[in-house]
Write a protein that holds these residues in place. Structure first.
Motif, mmCIF file in Angstrom:
data_model
loop_
_atom_site.group_PDB
_atom_site.id
_atom_site.type_symbol
_atom_site.label_atom_id
_atom_site.label_comp_id
_atom_site.label_asym_id
_atom_site.label_seq_id
_atom_site.Cartn_x
_atom_site.Cartn_y
_atom_site.Cartn_z
ATOM 1 N N SER A 1 -13.754 10.797 6.774
ATOM 2 C CA SER A 1 -13.339 11.861 5.872
ATOM 3 C C SER A 1 -11.815 11.901 5.748
ATOM 4 C CB SER A 1 -13.876 13.205 6.372
ATOM 5 O OG SER A 1 -13.530 14.225 5.468
ATOM 6 N N PHE B 1 -10.634 8.924 3.639
ATOM 7 C CA PHE B 1 -10.831 9.160 2.214
ATOM 8 C C PHE B 1 -9.782 10.143 1.692
ATOM 9 C CE2 PHE B 1 -12.291 11.452 -1.451
ATOM 10 C CZ PHE B 1 -12.742 10.434 -2.280
ATOM 11 N N ASP B 2 -9.549 11.229 2.433
ATOM 12 C CA ASP B 2 -8.583 12.230 1.984
ATOM 13 C C ASP B 2 -7.187 11.627 1.828
ATOM 14 O OD1 ASP B 2 -10.484 14.221 1.791
ATOM 15 O OD2 ASP B 2 -10.054 15.063 3.772
ATOM 16 N N TYR C 1 -7.178 9.395 -1.250
ATOM 17 C CA TYR C 1 -7.289 10.295 -2.403
ATOM 18 C C TYR C 1 -5.914 10.877 -2.739
ATOM 19 C CZ TYR C 1 -8.849 14.136 -5.390
ATOM 20 O OH TYR C 1 -9.023 15.002 -6.441
ATOM 21 N N LYS D 1 -15.604 12.237 -3.624
ATOM 22 C CA LYS D 1 -15.932 11.751 -2.279
ATOM 23 C C LYS D 1 -17.426 11.455 -2.168
ATOM 24 C CE LYS D 1 -13.996 13.470 1.551
ATOM 25 N NZ LYS D 1 -13.685 14.395 2.676
#
Length: 142
Positions: A71, A74-75, A78, A133
């Motif tokens: 997570s 990905f953040d 992003y 996501k």
């Protein structure tokens, strides 16, 4: 001197902000929208704007800290893609940097191009971070 006492979370945040700063500088100029975007991430996580500016000026040396879970990975990518889009111009060097950083963050080389483009398209289309996501999880298989 007191950096020894920083939490791992703070070290990761500073590393992430430094990476975003490197992305902002890669096209030869730093757009005010990019700086404001980086400051907003820092302040959202409890840093003062002046601390973020000091960090970006290079006055403090930060040891890179990799995210500890999917997570967070990905953040971070992003945020990089969102910042790449902040000035309204997608420079090829910025795109390459995002793909390079996605690989460094632990994403498979075979999917980083698709991931960066999927995030980019989702942001431009106004999708939420969570929607993007969830969509990305279907092909990432962390």
């Amino acid at each position: 001197m007191f950096r020894f006492f920083e939490s791992e979370e703070t070290k990761k945040l500073k590393s992430h902000l430094t990476n975003l700063g490197a992305l902002a500088k890669i096209d030869g100029h730093i757009d005010p929208a990019e700086i404001n975007f980086i400051i907003s991430i820092g302040t959202r996580h409890g840093m003062r704007a002046s601390e973020v500016k000091d960090l970006l000026s290079g006055s403090s040396k930060i040891t890179p800290q990799l995210p500890s879970n999917d997570s967070e990975r990905f953040d971070q990518i992003y945020d990089m893609v969102e910042m790449m889009l902040a000035d309204g111009i997608v420079d090829e060097n910025e795109m390459d940097f995002c793909m390079h950083m996605a690989t460094k963050l632990g994403f498979k080389k075979a999917v980083v191009g698709v991931l960066v483009r999927k995030i980019s398209t989702g942001v431009k289309d106004g999708l939420s971070r969570e929607q993007i996501k969830n969509d990305a999880q279907s092909f990432l298989n962390y």
